[in-house]
Design a protein around this motif. Structure first.
Motif, PDB file in Angstrom:
ATOM      1  N   SER A 238       0.287  17.812 -11.811  1.00 33.34           N
ATOM      2  CA  SER A 238      -0.181  18.719 -10.752  1.00 33.34           C
ATOM      3  C   SER A 238      -1.024  19.867 -11.291  1.00 33.34           C
ATOM      4  CB  SER A 238       1.015  19.272  -9.982  1.00 33.34           C
ATOM      5  OG  SER A 238       1.897  19.957 -10.861  1.00 33.34           O
ATOM      6  N   PHE A 239      -0.871  20.195 -12.567  1.00 35.77           N
ATOM      7  CA  PHE A 239      -1.638  21.324 -13.122  1.00 35.77           C
ATOM      8  C   PHE A 239      -3.140  21.061 -13.063  1.00 35.77           C
ATOM      9  CE2 PHE A 239      -0.576  18.373 -16.501  1.00 35.77           C
ATOM     10  CZ  PHE A 239      -1.780  18.206 -17.190  1.00 35.77           C
ATOM     11  N   ILE A 240      -3.532  19.801 -12.975  1.00 38.91           N
ATOM     12  CA  ILE A 240      -4.962  19.478 -12.906  1.00 38.91           C
ATOM     13  C   ILE A 240      -5.569  19.977 -11.598  1.00 38.91           C
ATOM     14  CG2 ILE A 240      -6.627  17.564 -12.833  1.00 38.91           C
ATOM     15  CD1 ILE A 240      -4.792  15.993 -14.628  1.00 38.91           C
ATOM     16  N   PHE A 241      -4.737  20.060 -10.546  1.00 42.59           N
ATOM     17  CA  PHE A 241      -5.236  20.389  -9.214  1.00 42.59           C
ATOM     18  C   PHE A 241      -5.141  21.871  -8.905  1.00 42.59           C
ATOM     19  CE2 PHE A 241      -3.587  16.068  -9.199  1.00 42.59           C
ATOM     20  CZ  PHE A 241      -4.710  15.357  -8.777  1.00 42.59           C
ATOM     21  N   VAL A 242      -4.846  22.681  -9.911  1.00 39.06           N
ATOM     22  CA  VAL A 242      -4.787  24.131  -9.672  1.00 39.06           C
ATOM     23  C   VAL A 242      -6.125  24.671  -9.171  1.00 39.06           C
ATOM     24  CG1 VAL A 242      -4.482  26.371 -10.792  1.00 39.06           C
ATOM     25  CG2 VAL A 242      -2.889  24.514 -11.274  1.00 39.06           C
TER      26      VAL A 242
ATOM     27  N   LEU B 118       0.829  -1.206   0.000  1.00 29.86           N
ATOM     28  CA  LEU B 118       0.000   0.000   0.000  1.00 29.86           C
ATOM     29  C   LEU B 118       0.864   1.258   0.000  1.00 29.86           C
ATOM     30  CD1 LEU B 118      -2.813   1.289   0.197  1.00 29.86           C
ATOM     31  CD2 LEU B 118      -2.624   1.111   2.687  1.00 29.86           C
ATOM     32  N   LEU B 119       1.929   1.272   0.809  1.00 31.74           N
ATOM     33  CA  LEU B 119       2.832   2.426   0.819  1.00 31.74           C
ATOM     34  C   LEU B 119       3.498   2.621  -0.538  1.00 31.74           C
ATOM     35  CD1 LEU B 119       4.546   1.992   4.315  1.00 31.74           C
ATOM     36  CD2 LEU B 119       2.842   3.698   3.659  1.00 31.74           C
ATOM     37  N   LEU B 120       3.864   1.500  -1.180  1.00 34.35           N
ATOM     38  CA  LEU B 120       4.459   1.594  -2.512  1.00 34.35           C
ATOM     39  C   LEU B 120       3.471   2.197  -3.510  1.00 34.35           C
ATOM     40  CD1 LEU B 120       6.795   0.980  -4.444  1.00 34.35           C
ATOM     41  CD2 LEU B 120       5.839  -1.310  -4.749  1.00 34.35           C
ATOM     42  N   LEU B 121       2.214   1.757  -3.442  1.00 35.23           N
ATOM     43  CA  LEU B 121       1.191   2.303  -4.345  1.00 35.23           C
ATOM     44  C   LEU B 121       0.945   3.781  -4.066  1.00 35.23           C
ATOM     45  CD1 LEU B 121      -1.397  -0.631  -4.403  1.00 35.23           C
ATOM     46  CD2 LEU B 121       0.200   0.032  -6.207  1.00 35.23           C
ATOM     47  N   ILE B 122       0.945   4.147  -2.791  1.00 36.96           N
ATOM     48  CA  ILE B 122       0.759   5.562  -2.449  1.00 36.96           C
ATOM     49  C   ILE B 122       1.906   6.393  -3.020  1.00 36.96           C
ATOM     50  CG2 ILE B 122       0.744   7.209  -0.526  1.00 36.96           C
ATOM     51  CD1 ILE B 122      -0.744   5.131   1.118  1.00 36.96           C
ATOM     52  N   GLY B 123       3.141   5.876  -2.905  1.00 35.52           N
ATOM     53  CA  GLY B 123       4.270   6.593  -3.488  1.00 35.52           C
ATOM     54  C   GLY B 123       4.139   6.753  -4.992  1.00 35.52           C
ATOM     55  N   LEU B 124       3.680   5.700  -5.676  1.00 37.21           N
ATOM     56  CA  LEU B 124       3.479   5.791  -7.125  1.00 37.21           C
ATOM     57  C   LEU B 124       2.396   6.809  -7.466  1.00 37.21           C
ATOM     58  CD1 LEU B 124       3.680   2.014  -8.120  1.00 37.21           C
ATOM     59  CD2 LEU B 124       5.379   3.798  -8.584  1.00 37.21           C
ATOM     60  N   VAL B 125       1.312   6.812  -6.682  1.00 36.48           N
ATOM     61  CA  VAL B 125       0.231   7.777  -6.923  1.00 36.48           C
ATOM     62  C   VAL B 125       0.732   9.203  -6.751  1.00 36.48           C
ATOM     63  CG1 VAL B 125      -1.964   8.630  -6.028  1.00 36.48           C
ATOM     64  CG2 VAL B 125      -1.629   6.183  -6.359  1.00 36.48           C
ATOM     65  N   ILE B 126       1.534   9.434  -5.667  1.00 39.07           N
ATOM     66  CA  ILE B 126       2.084  10.774  -5.446  1.00 39.07           C
ATOM     67  C   ILE B 126       2.992  11.186  -6.601  1.00 39.07           C
ATOM     68  CG2 ILE B 126       3.610  12.122  -3.956  1.00 39.07           C
ATOM     69  CD1 ILE B 126       2.552  10.520  -1.599  1.00 39.07           C
ATOM     70  N   MET B 127       3.800  10.254  -7.096  1.00 40.62           N
ATOM     71  CA  MET B 127       4.695  10.570  -8.208  1.00 40.62           C
ATOM     72  C   MET B 127       3.896  10.922  -9.461  1.00 40.62           C
ATOM     73  SD  MET B 127       7.714   8.219  -9.871  1.00 40.62           S
ATOM     74  CE  MET B 127       6.522   7.082 -10.594  1.00 40.62           C
ATOM     75  N   ILE B 128       2.821  10.156  -9.724  1.00 38.15           N
ATOM     76  CA  ILE B 128       1.985  10.446 -10.895  1.00 38.15           C
ATOM     77  C   ILE B 128       1.285  11.787 -10.749  1.00 38.15           C
ATOM     78  CG2 ILE B 128      -0.043   9.675 -12.185  1.00 38.15           C
ATOM     79  CD1 ILE B 128       0.784   6.799 -11.504  1.00 38.15           C
ATOM     80  N   TYR B 129       0.743  12.056  -9.537  1.00 44.34           N
ATOM     81  CA  TYR B 129       0.050  13.326  -9.319  1.00 44.34           C
ATOM     82  C   TYR B 129       1.005  14.510  -9.424  1.00 44.34           C
ATOM     83  CZ  TYR B 129      -4.335  11.166  -7.865  1.00 44.34           C
ATOM     84  OH  TYR B 129      -5.520  10.485  -7.852  1.00 44.34           O
ATOM     85  N   ASP B 130       2.266  14.293  -9.041  1.00 41.55           N
ATOM     86  CA  ASP B 130       3.244  15.365  -9.169  1.00 41.55           C
ATOM     87  C   ASP B 130       3.482  15.724 -10.633  1.00 41.55           C
ATOM     88  OD1 ASP B 130       5.305  17.126  -7.925  1.00 41.55           O
ATOM     89  OD2 ASP B 130       6.636  15.886  -9.135  1.00 41.55           O
ATOM     90  N   GLU B 131       3.391  14.734 -11.508  1.00 42.20           N
ATOM     91  CA  GLU B 131       3.591  14.985 -12.937  1.00 42.20           C
ATOM     92  C   GLU B 131       2.392  15.689 -13.567  1.00 42.20           C
ATOM     93  OE1 GLU B 131       6.339  14.528 -14.591  1.00 42.20           O
ATOM     94  OE2 GLU B 131       7.368  13.752 -12.807  1.00 42.20           O
TER      95      GLU B 131
END
Length: 397
Positions: free
Chosen positions: A43-47, A28-41
């Motif tokens: 991030s403009f969607i969350f403006v 689960l922690l690994l998946l959370i890290g992957l999700v954070i990495m994807i969301y960082d790429e």
């Protein structure tokens, strides 16, 4: 029946960590890290979400502070058999009357004193610098000061050109950033307008909110959540109510003390001390600065009287007022408070300095509660009684 074969998941250490749940946790922690990495790429969607939170956070914080200040009054009205809705209306009418009184009676006087202080401050600073210059020229540091003065004079010759360039760049920046300034002012005005509505619903249904949140979690977690919510509510309530009352007492004592010794701008300095005292330790340093300038310009005797008044106020506040009002609700060492203020200020600026201590109090509640759960789990899987924690089911004050 064959005995169960030992496996990696049957070892005492893995059982303590949760057995097979440990693997799922790591995945689960690994998946959370992957999700954070994807969301960082992306991030403009969350403006839009960032803009929304930026506009909502200020009125929510102001409303929460007002809620904890007004809740004791509402509970007092409920004790004398006044319905909650009518109690809220009475409180709002009293606040409207108090604000009106301040706007028409106190604010004009403070405004006049503030303008006068701002007008006289440059002259007072020049007088102070002249006195300091005369003292240094006849002191033990005379040779060192004269050497520095030659360097200062060369800097002062170039100062007009640098000031002109600074003003030109500042005006250019203001001209290009006028839209953002208007946006900030608009957001602040909207925040102030929406605060009363949020406070109304918090006073009406705020105490039901923890129950709504707990229903979202499994039943076996609700008792722990109830304990966490209760401790957080106690911590935040004690800090906000206590700090505001202590600040008001400090401002009133400063006003009375400065009035007795005949210092100018006594009421304005008292208000400044009251506002800045909301921030522990750093606030009094900010509050005493204008008073020191005024005292140094007036006379050395006024400086002595200022030191006496300030010492008496700090002693009364530290030995009598804060212990009675604040008690030991936070159990935070002064060094810890200073480190929290410095770190929060570096990360979040002025809001961090103001909200750093209550934020630390909330974090402390979570850490303390999870550590208590950790001790329970350790004792459960520790076969040697002597190695177990001495667990006591205490509450965080």
């Amino acid at each position: 029946m064959e005995p169960e074969k030992p496996s990696f998941f049957s070892t005492r250490y893995i059982k303590f960590l949760g057995g097979r749940n440990t693997v799922f946790t790591l995945v689960l922690l690994l998946l959370i890290g992957l999700v954070i990495m994807i969301y960082d790429e992306i991030s403009f969607i969350f403006v839009p979400l960032t803009v929304f939170l930026g506009n909502v956070i200020l009125p929510i914080i102001l409303a929460v502070i007002a809620y904890y200040l007004l809740r004791p009054l509402l509970r007092l009205l409920e004790r004398i058999k006044i319905p909650r809705i009518w109690g809220i209306l009475i409180i709002f009418l009293a606040l409207i009357g108090l604000v009106t009184l301040l706007v028409f009676l106190v604010f004009p006087f403070l405004k006049a004193q503030s303008l006068k202080l701002v007008e006289e401050l440059p002259g007072n600073l020049m007088v102070l610098l002249d006195k300091l210059d005369g003292f240094l020229r006849t002191s033990f540091f005379r040779d060192f000061y004269l050497q520095i003065e030659s360097d200062v004079n060369s800097i002062l010759k170039e100062l007009p050109t640098e000031i002109g360039q600074f003003l030109q760049s500042t005006l250019t920046g203001l001209a290009t950033g006028i839209s953002s300034i208007v946006g900030v002012l608009t957001g602040f005005v909207l925040a102030i307008v929406t605060v009363p509505f949020i406070v109304f619903y918090l006073l009406k249904d705020g105490e039901k909110l923890p129950n709504y949140v707990m229903k979202l979690f499994p039943p076996r977690m609700r008792e722990d959540l109830r304990s966490v919510f209760t401790n957080i509510d106690r911590q935040i309530s004690s800090y906000i109510q206590g700090q505001i009352l202590v600040s008001m007492c400090i401002g009133f004592m400063i006003f009375i003390g400065f009035s007795i010794i005949g210092m100018d701008y006594a009421m304005l300095l008292g208000v400044i001390a009251m506002v800045t005292s909301v921030v522990p330790y750093l606030g009094p340093v900010i509050a005493i600065t204008p008073a020191l300038i005024i005292a140094l310009v007036s006379s050395p005797f006024m400086l002595i009287k200022l030191a006496i008044v300030w010492t008496v106020v700090q002693l009364v506040e530290g030995k009598f007022i804060s212990p009675q009002i604040m008690g030991r609700s936070l159990h935070v060492h002064p060094i810890t408070i200073i480190f929290v203020l410095i770190t929060a200020g570096a990360l979040f600026g002025v809001p961090g300095v103001i909200l750093g201590i209550p934020g630390y109090a909330i974090l402390k509640v979570f850490v303390t509660h999870f550590y208590t759960l950790f001790k329970k789990r350790y004792n459960k899987y520790e076969p040697v009684v002597e190695n177990r924690y001495e667990y006591t089911n205490h509450k965080v004050d």
